[in-house]
Design an enzyme around this catalytic site. Structure first.
Site, PDB file in Angstrom:
ATOM      1  N   GLN A  69       1.506   3.726   2.205  1.00 24.61           N
ATOM      2  CA  GLN A  69       2.148   3.800   3.327  1.00 24.61           C
ATOM      3  C   GLN A  69       2.606   2.362   3.960  1.00 24.61           C
ATOM      4  O   GLN A  69       2.629   2.151   5.131  1.00 24.61           O
ATOM      5  CB  GLN A  69       1.291   4.512   4.710  1.00 24.61           C
ATOM      6  CG  GLN A  69       1.068   5.890   4.315  1.00 24.61           C
ATOM      7  CD  GLN A  69       2.474   6.798   4.380  1.00 24.61           C
ATOM      8  OE1 GLN A  69       3.284   6.423   4.924  1.00 24.61           O
ATOM      9  NE2 GLN A  69       2.322   7.951   3.995  1.00 24.61           N
ATOM     10  N   SER A  70       3.221   1.649   2.976  1.00 28.37           N
ATOM     11  CA  SER A  70       3.545   0.175   3.277  1.00 28.37           C
ATOM     12  C   SER A  70       4.972   0.149   4.126  1.00 28.37           C
ATOM     13  O   SER A  70       5.851   0.908   3.781  1.00 28.37           O
ATOM     14  CB  SER A  70       3.817  -0.539   2.149  1.00 28.37           C
ATOM     15  OG  SER A  70       4.601  -1.800   2.428  1.00 28.37           O
ATOM     16  N   ASN A  71       4.796  -0.194   5.393  1.00 27.83           N
ATOM     17  CA  ASN A  71       6.068  -0.258   6.120  1.00 27.83           C
ATOM     18  C   ASN A  71       6.963  -1.419   5.557  1.00 27.83           C
ATOM     19  O   ASN A  71       8.243  -1.433   5.554  1.00 27.83           O
ATOM     20  CB  ASN A  71       5.572  -0.856   7.422  1.00 27.83           C
ATOM     21  CG  ASN A  71       4.798   0.102   8.218  1.00 27.83           C
ATOM     22  OD1 ASN A  71       4.960   1.439   8.417  1.00 27.83           O
ATOM     23  ND2 ASN A  71       3.653  -0.258   8.486  1.00 27.83           N
TER      24      ASN A  71
ATOM     25  N   CYS B 146       7.322  -2.121   2.319  1.00 31.80           N
ATOM     26  CA  CYS B 146       8.045  -1.324   1.275  1.00 31.80           C
ATOM     27  C   CYS B 146       9.174  -0.574   1.807  1.00 31.80           C
ATOM     28  O   CYS B 146      10.288  -0.514   1.235  1.00 31.80           O
ATOM     29  CB  CYS B 146       7.166  -0.682   0.392  1.00 31.80           C
ATOM     30  SG  CYS B 146       6.014  -1.665  -0.579  1.00 31.80           S
TER      31      CYS B 146
ATOM     32  N   ALA C 215       0.917  -1.238   0.027  1.00 34.18           N
ATOM     33  CA  ALA C 215       0.360   0.105   0.157  1.00 34.18           C
ATOM     34  C   ALA C 215       0.815   1.254   0.066  1.00 34.18           C
ATOM     35  O   ALA C 215       2.163   1.271   0.192  1.00 34.18           O
ATOM     36  CB  ALA C 215      -0.900   0.081   1.014  1.00 34.18           C
TER      37      ALA C 215
END
Ligand SMILES: *Cc1c(COP(=O)(O)O)cnc(C)c1O
Length: 320
Positions: A71-73, A75, A69
């Site tokens: 705001q992916s942690n 990523c 997403a």
């Protein structure tokens, strides 16, 4: 033993939560600080990336590709790991592209990751295209699975349970946020391998129990196989509560905000708006319902995500 690059700050501390314990008048509460794993603000993906990076490097990868997403942690941590090992990184992000860069997305840019926006096309279709192109370019890309939750990535959490037991902590319950399920599957594989008597409870942040159980059971079996201590798991053995998902993934509500504020104000501990706030809201509700016995010890496994507190999209939520 499974190959592992070493860059996480381990073991992460286990701390007690005396003021929260007193406030809730329930079981003794502890927290395992995997928000402090060290790589670019840490989180549970750092452990998974230790085993995934070992696999990628063994395969001679020169780039990492993954998705998540906005705001992916996962990523953000993958981009940081790529930078650290001198690899290119491409992130395929879903959801509409925001007007401004903030929090995890800003950090993705800082780490030099290439960003590809999937919308409105299906994520996996775009991922495959990016992967094939990277291969044709001779990048020898390594596809980091969604949430880092392949057997290799999830195995890191079997090792994490071993770390906890080495810290001489044996709670009756471990409670954690569950989404792709790799963290819970790894812990369950570790539980079987180490004969840990405690129970593991996942608070779903998005999916239904019936969706999560079969996948987590299968993954736990695959992790056990990988760690040469084969074990099989029935879907019903996977303990999940899915009644705290509210409006769904990345749409935190009033109970999540209450939990974030309570932990901040009683313990000076930061949770995140997407995962750990919701898991803590579930934990608090379960304590109030008398789900745990008062003489038990419950360990909240903090999985990170705190950079999300600084995302533009959660500012109104946090300040409401
Ligand atoms: C990814 C993530 C989770 C979920 O872990 P899974 O292994 O995907 O179930 C929980 N908390 C945070 C902060 C995360 O980034």
């Amino acid at each position: 033993m499974i190959p592992r690059e070493r860059f996480a700050h381990l073991p992460t501390p286990v701390e007690s939560l005396p003021r929260l314990t007193e406030h809730l008048d329930g079981p003794r509460l502890l927290v395992k600080r995997d928000d402090q794993t060290g790589l670019a603000f840490g989180g549970n993906k750092t452990r998974k990336l230790e085993t995934l990076l070992a696999e990628a490097r063994k395969q001679g990868a020169r780039s990492l590709i993954t998705s998540g997403a906005v705001q992916s942690n996962h990523c953000r941590q993958t981009a940081a790991a790529a930078a650290r090992f001198g690899l290119e990184c491409t992130l395929v992000l879903t959801g509409p592209q925001p007007d401004s860069l903030s929090a995890n997305l800003q950090l993705d840019h800082l780490f030099g990751a290439r960003i590809v926006w999937a919308d409105p096309r299906p994520r996996d279709e775009v991922m495959n295209e990016v992967y094939e192109r990277a291969r044709a370019n001779g990048e020898q890309p390594y596809l980091v699975p969604y949430g880092g939750s392949s057997p290799t990535g999830a195995a890191a959490y079997a090792l994490a349970l071993e770390e906890l037991l080495d810290q001489k902590v044996r709670p009756e319950w471990i409670v954690l946020a569950t989404s792709s399920g790799g963290t819970q599957a790894g812990l369950m594989a570790g539980q079987a391998r180490l004969n840990f008597e405690g129970q593991i409870l996942g608070i779903s942040v998005d999916k239904a129990t019936s969706v999560l159980q079969p996948g987590i059971a299968r993954l736990a079996g695959e992790v056990s196989e990988l760690l040469a201590s084969p074990s099989s798991f029935a879907p019903e053995e996977v303990q999940i509560k899915d009644n705290y998902v509210g409006q769904g993934y990345g749409r935190p509500g009033a109970p999540d905000r209450k939990a974030i504020r309570l932990l901040a104000r009683l313990e000076g501990l930061l949770l995140d708006p997407v995962y750990t706030g919701r898991a803590a809201a579930g934990l608090i509700d379960l304590i109030r319902q008398g789900f745990f016995a008062p003489n038990q010890t419950v360990l909240f496994w903090h999985t990170g995500g705190t950079p999300g507190l600084f995302a533009d999209r959660y500012r109104d939520f946090l300040n409401a």
